[in-house]
Structures are given as C-alpha cells and as structure tokens.
Design a protein around this motif. Structure first.
Motif, PDB file in Angstrom:
ATOM      1  N   VAL A  55       0.853  -1.184   0.000  1.00  0.00           N
ATOM      2  CA  VAL A  55       0.000   0.000   0.000  1.00  0.00           C
ATOM      3  C   VAL A  55       0.888   1.233   0.000  1.00  0.00           C
ATOM      4  N   THR A  56       0.918   1.965  -1.108  1.00  0.00           N
ATOM      5  CA  THR A  56       1.698   3.200  -1.156  1.00  0.00           C
ATOM      6  C   THR A  56       0.823   4.380  -0.727  1.00  0.00           C
ATOM      7  N   ALA A  57       1.474   5.530  -0.474  1.00  0.00           N
ATOM      8  CA  ALA A  57       0.765   6.672   0.131  1.00  0.00           C
ATOM      9  C   ALA A  57      -0.040   6.167   1.318  1.00  0.00           C
ATOM     10  N   ALA A  58       0.610   5.372   2.148  1.00  0.00           N
ATOM     11  CA  ALA A  58      -0.086   4.609   3.179  1.00  0.00           C
ATOM     12  C   ALA A  58      -0.690   5.476   4.274  1.00  0.00           C
ATOM     13  N   SER A  59      -0.217   6.710   4.437  1.00  0.00           N
ATOM     14  CA  SER A  59      -0.753   7.568   5.487  1.00  0.00           C
ATOM     15  C   SER A  59      -1.995   8.322   5.051  1.00  0.00           C
ATOM     16  N   SER A  60      -2.376   8.182   3.785  1.00  0.00           N
ATOM     17  CA  SER A  60      -3.604   8.815   3.309  1.00  0.00           C
ATOM     18  C   SER A  60      -4.814   8.088   3.887  1.00  0.00           C
ATOM     19  N   SER A  61      -5.991   8.679   3.745  1.00  0.00           N
ATOM     20  CA  SER A  61      -7.195   8.035   4.274  1.00  0.00           C
ATOM     21  C   SER A  61      -7.469   6.717   3.549  1.00  0.00           C
ATOM     22  N   VAL A  62      -7.209   6.668   2.231  1.00  0.00           N
ATOM     23  CA  VAL A  62      -7.390   5.413   1.501  1.00  0.00           C
ATOM     24  C   VAL A  62      -6.337   4.397   1.928  1.00  0.00           C
ATOM     25  N   GLY A  63      -5.096   4.840   2.109  1.00  0.00           N
ATOM     26  CA  GLY A  63      -4.037   3.945   2.535  1.00  0.00           C
ATOM     27  C   GLY A  63      -4.340   3.311   3.880  1.00  0.00           C
ATOM     28  N   LEU A  64      -4.809   4.115   4.839  1.00  0.00           N
ATOM     29  CA  LEU A  64      -5.146   3.581   6.161  1.00  0.00           C
ATOM     30  C   LEU A  64      -6.349   2.652   6.084  1.00  0.00           C
ATOM     31  N   ALA A  65      -7.329   2.998   5.240  1.00  0.00           N
ATOM     32  CA  ALA A  65      -8.479   2.111   5.048  1.00  0.00           C
ATOM     33  C   ALA A  65      -8.027   0.778   4.469  1.00  0.00           C
ATOM     34  N   ALA A  66      -7.087   0.811   3.527  1.00  0.00           N
ATOM     35  CA  ALA A  66      -6.575  -0.427   2.928  1.00  0.00           C
ATOM     36  C   ALA A  66      -5.855  -1.278   3.965  1.00  0.00           C
ATOM     37  N   ILE A  67      -5.092  -0.657   4.836  1.00  0.00           N
ATOM     38  CA  ILE A  67      -4.405  -1.396   5.904  1.00  0.00           C
ATOM     39  C   ILE A  67      -5.426  -2.074   6.808  1.00  0.00           C
ATOM     40  N   GLN A  68      -6.467  -1.344   7.192  1.00  0.00           N
ATOM     41  CA  GLN A  68      -7.484  -1.914   8.067  1.00  0.00           C
ATOM     42  C   GLN A  68      -8.244  -3.050   7.390  1.00  0.00           C
ATOM     43  N   ILE A  69      -8.596  -2.870   6.124  1.00  0.00           N
ATOM     44  CA  ILE A  69      -9.318  -3.920   5.397  1.00  0.00           C
ATOM     45  C   ILE A  69      -8.438  -5.156   5.253  1.00  0.00           C
ATOM     46  N   ALA A  70      -7.175  -4.956   4.917  1.00  0.00           N
ATOM     47  CA  ALA A  70      -6.259  -6.092   4.801  1.00  0.00           C
ATOM     48  C   ALA A  70      -6.178  -6.862   6.114  1.00  0.00           C
ATOM     49  N   ASN A  71      -6.022  -6.158   7.207  1.00  0.00           N
ATOM     50  CA  ASN A  71      -5.962  -6.818   8.512  1.00  0.00           C
ATOM     51  C   ASN A  71      -7.266  -7.541   8.847  1.00  0.00           C
ATOM     52  N   SER A  72      -8.387  -6.956   8.440  1.00  0.00           N
ATOM     53  CA  SER A  72      -9.683  -7.550   8.790  1.00  0.00           C
ATOM     54  C   SER A  72      -9.902  -8.898   8.117  1.00  0.00           C
ATOM     55  N   ILE A  73      -9.218  -9.157   6.999  1.00  0.00           N
ATOM     56  CA  ILE A  73      -9.380 -10.444   6.311  1.00  0.00           C
ATOM     57  C   ILE A  73      -8.154 -11.344   6.491  1.00  0.00           C
ATOM     58  N   GLY A  74      -7.204 -10.904   7.308  1.00  0.00           N
ATOM     59  CA  GLY A  74      -6.029 -11.722   7.578  1.00  0.00           C
ATOM     60  C   GLY A  74      -4.920 -11.604   6.570  1.00  0.00           C
ATOM     61  N   ALA A  75      -4.948 -10.564   5.715  1.00  0.00           N
ATOM     62  CA  ALA A  75      -3.839 -10.300   4.788  1.00  0.00           C
ATOM     63  C   ALA A  75      -2.734  -9.545   5.533  1.00  0.00           C
ATOM     64  N   ILE A  76      -1.602  -9.330   4.860  1.00  0.00           N
ATOM     65  CA  ILE A  76      -0.421  -8.732   5.491  1.00  0.00           C
ATOM     66  C   ILE A  76      -0.103  -7.412   4.790  1.00  0.00           C
ATOM     67  N   PRO A  77      -0.478  -6.274   5.381  1.00  0.00           N
ATOM     68  CA  PRO A  77      -0.252  -4.986   4.728  1.00  0.00           C
ATOM     69  C   PRO A  77       1.174  -4.468   4.888  1.00  0.00           C
ATOM     70  N   ILE A  78       1.789  -4.120   3.766  1.00  0.00           N
ATOM     71  CA  ILE A  78       3.107  -3.488   3.759  1.00  0.00           C
ATOM     72  C   ILE A  78       2.890  -2.028   3.375  1.00  0.00           C
ATOM     73  N   ALA A  79       3.124  -1.132   4.303  1.00  0.00           N
ATOM     74  CA  ALA A  79       2.913   0.293   4.063  1.00  0.00           C
ATOM     75  C   ALA A  79       4.166   0.911   3.454  1.00  0.00           C
ATOM     76  N   VAL A  80       3.971   1.700   2.392  1.00  0.00           N
ATOM     77  CA  VAL A  80       5.069   2.449   1.779  1.00  0.00           C
ATOM     78  C   VAL A  80       4.813   3.932   2.012  1.00  0.00           C
ATOM     79  N   THR A  81       5.806   4.607   2.580  1.00  0.00           N
ATOM     80  CA  THR A  81       5.701   6.036   2.852  1.00  0.00           C
ATOM     81  C   THR A  81       6.989   6.716   2.415  1.00  0.00           C
TER      82      THR A  81
END
Length: 329
Positions: free
Chosen positions: A151-177
């Motif tokens: 997930v790039t631009a990970a600190s954006s609202s979409v980036g944070l939403a993607a991190i939360q959604i990934a965690n909610s289904i058991g995926a592994i989010p890698i944040a790029v900032t």
C-alpha cells in the motif's frame, strides 16, 4: 438562503469562495441534507486546480463526502425521513452533486444511514476511503488471508483504510511512505511492515519482506518513478491497481517486467463500485459490518471549520496528515 463553497477560476486553495445561494427543494429521487461535516479528498483539490477527470462549467461547486441530517425528501424517495442521520457516498459527479454546503440536495441512492455510534466527523470520513480500498483489494484483486499487499501513500485516508481492510481479512499490509516521519504511526495503525521509499531501496526491501515469490497485490495512487521498483517486487501474475497520479514525474511502463511476470497493471476509479448497484450494496455491507465490529475505524488527521475551507485545502495538499481532513459545518 444557504452558504456553499464554489470557485470561479482554477487555481490554488485561495480561489475557493463562500457564497449564499437559494437552494431549490429536492428533485425526484433526491434528499435534502443539513450538512454537519465534510470529508475532504484529493479529487476536490484536483477539480479546483483544473486537473480532474471532470471539467466543470465555472463557477462550480465541489465535494464528494458529507454527513448530516435529512431535512426533506423528493418525490419517489423511500426509506428516508426528516431527521434521519445519514452520510453520503461519493456520487458519480461532484460537479452535478457537490457536497460543500450547509445544505445540499443529493441523490437518495447514494445516501446511507450510518451507525449511530459514529459522530459527524467520523461519518463524513467513511465512504470515499473505504469504498476505494474495498473495491480495489476485495472486489478487483480478490485479496486473501495470508497474502502480502503493498500500500503506497499509506498515510492517506485510503491507505489507512486499505491497511485496516487487509488486517480484517487476515492479509499482510506493507505500508510504503516517502519519509520516516510517519513510520511509527503507520505501525500503530496496523501496518505489518513499513518501507520508507525516500530512504530505502524500495524493490529490495519489498522483496525481503514478501519473499522470493513477491507480493501479488499492489495498491498505488502515486505512479512516477516508484512504478518500476514496485513491479520488480511483485509476484508472477500479480496485479498493480493504480487509482491516482500524484507524482509529477513521468510513469514508465515496465515492459519487460510486465511480460516476464505476466503482470496486470490496472487503472481503477471508485466509480466502478458506486456506479454498479450490486457492487455498491456488497461494499456497503462489508464496510458497515467492519464499522460495527470495530475492525474499520476512520482516522481523522485534523478538523477545520467551514469558514476555514482555504486553510483546510492547504493542509490537504501539505502531505503532513495521517488520515482524513474533515470540515465541520
């Protein structure tokens, strides 16, 4: 009369004006909303600057997200009544249905009764980020449990939403900032790993994290020079979903990497979800369930007052925020 925000010429935040207009009654299929809060998006800054996918006739309103109270309903509207607390799903055209106003008319098909547990600011920060992230990761990429997702631009609202959604289904989010300033905050927000693209070898770090097989899914709104290292770290038959173009640099097409790995490089707009009733209903169920369980929780970076809309847009474009910029009305 009601106050709205419009612009008469393209440019920076200073072109935004607050004006009084006479608001007509809601048309057939519309509800009239007394707005309590607005969620700001990069798309609005792009429309204001003349760089968006829509070309408005000037003067133009703007805005994609709002939360408030139903004041009136137009002919044919069912399921909503005066006094209902609602939030607005981004419409297909913010030029046709702008949200920046104290009172607005809005298509009922894009209005949702949000959970009572949400305050106005949080309710205004839900739909654009979570619909965008859901559509990309779940609907298009089919992200699954145990998979890495970049997930790039990970600190954006979409980036944070993607991190939360990934965690909610058991995926592994890698944040790029871009810088290390937000590394700790991103880890606190649920990123399994954080890669600082301006200070580290992006491809090498991603490959070290995801392993020799690479990451199958990449979510990117940036483009530009990071395109090549992102694809270099992807898995065979991986998918890179591009939903923006924040970089001012040219975006090179990684021809031989795409060929050798059979990659899918796909453009994506949230309209693919909001413009399809079945997809939108599935997305709303997923998001509302996540909000109710606490797995999804909008992050508010900073809140401004309606009269501070110019300052709010300056902050929106500063890249300083972690999460959503919200305006109280």
């Amino acid at each position: 009369m009601t106050r709205v925000i419009r612009f008469y010429e393209h440019g920076g935040p200073d072109v935004l004006r607050i004006e009084n207009i006479e608001l007509s009654p809601p048309a057939q299929g519309e509800v009239q909303i007394r707005v309590k809060a607005l969620g700001l998006n990069r798309a609005e800054a792009l429309l204001r600057a003349g760089k968006y996918i829509e070309t408005p006739t000037l003067p133009s309103g703007l805005g994609l997200e709002a939360a408030g109270i139903v004041e009136a309903t137009g002919e044919g509207v069912v399921g909503f009544a005066q006094g209902d607390a609602i939030s607005a799903v981004p419409p297909l055209s913010m030029v046709r249905w702008p949200t920046y106003g104290e009172r607005i008319n809005f298509p009922a098909e894009f209005v949702v009764k949000h959970p009572a547990s949400l305050d106005w600011a949080t309710a205004a920060a839900v739909w654009m980020p979570y619909l965008t992230a859901y559509g990309a990761l779940i609907n298009i990429a089919g992200l699954g449990k145990g998979e890495h997702v970049v997930v790039t631009a990970a600190s954006s609202s979409v980036g944070l939403a993607a991190i939360q959604i990934a965690n909610s289904i058991g995926a592994i989010p890698i944040a790029v900032t871009r810088t290390s300033a937000k590394r700790d905050a991103l880890l606190e927000q649920g990123a399994a790993h954080v890669v600082v693209s301006g200070e580290e070898d992006l491809a090498a770090r991603l490959s070290a994290i995801a392993g020799p097989e690479g990451a199958r899914v990449v979510l990117d709104p940036v483009g530009g020079s990071i395109f090549e290292p992102l694809t270099a770290a992807m898995a065979r038959e991986g998918i890179l979903i591009e939903y923006g173009g924040l970089s001012n640099e040219p975006t090179p097409f990684p021809l031989f990497t795409a060929l050798s790995k059979s990659l899918t490089l796909r453009g994506y707009l949230v309209h693919e979800i909001t413009g399809n009733p079945a997809r939108l209903e599935a997305a709303k169920r997923f998001i509302l369930d996540g909000l109710a369980s606490g797995a999804l929780k909008p992050v508010i970076a900073r809140t401004f007052e309606f009269d501070q809309i110019v300052e709010a847009h300056r902050y929106l474009e500063s890249n300083e925020q972690l999460g959503k910029v919200v305006v109280r009305v």
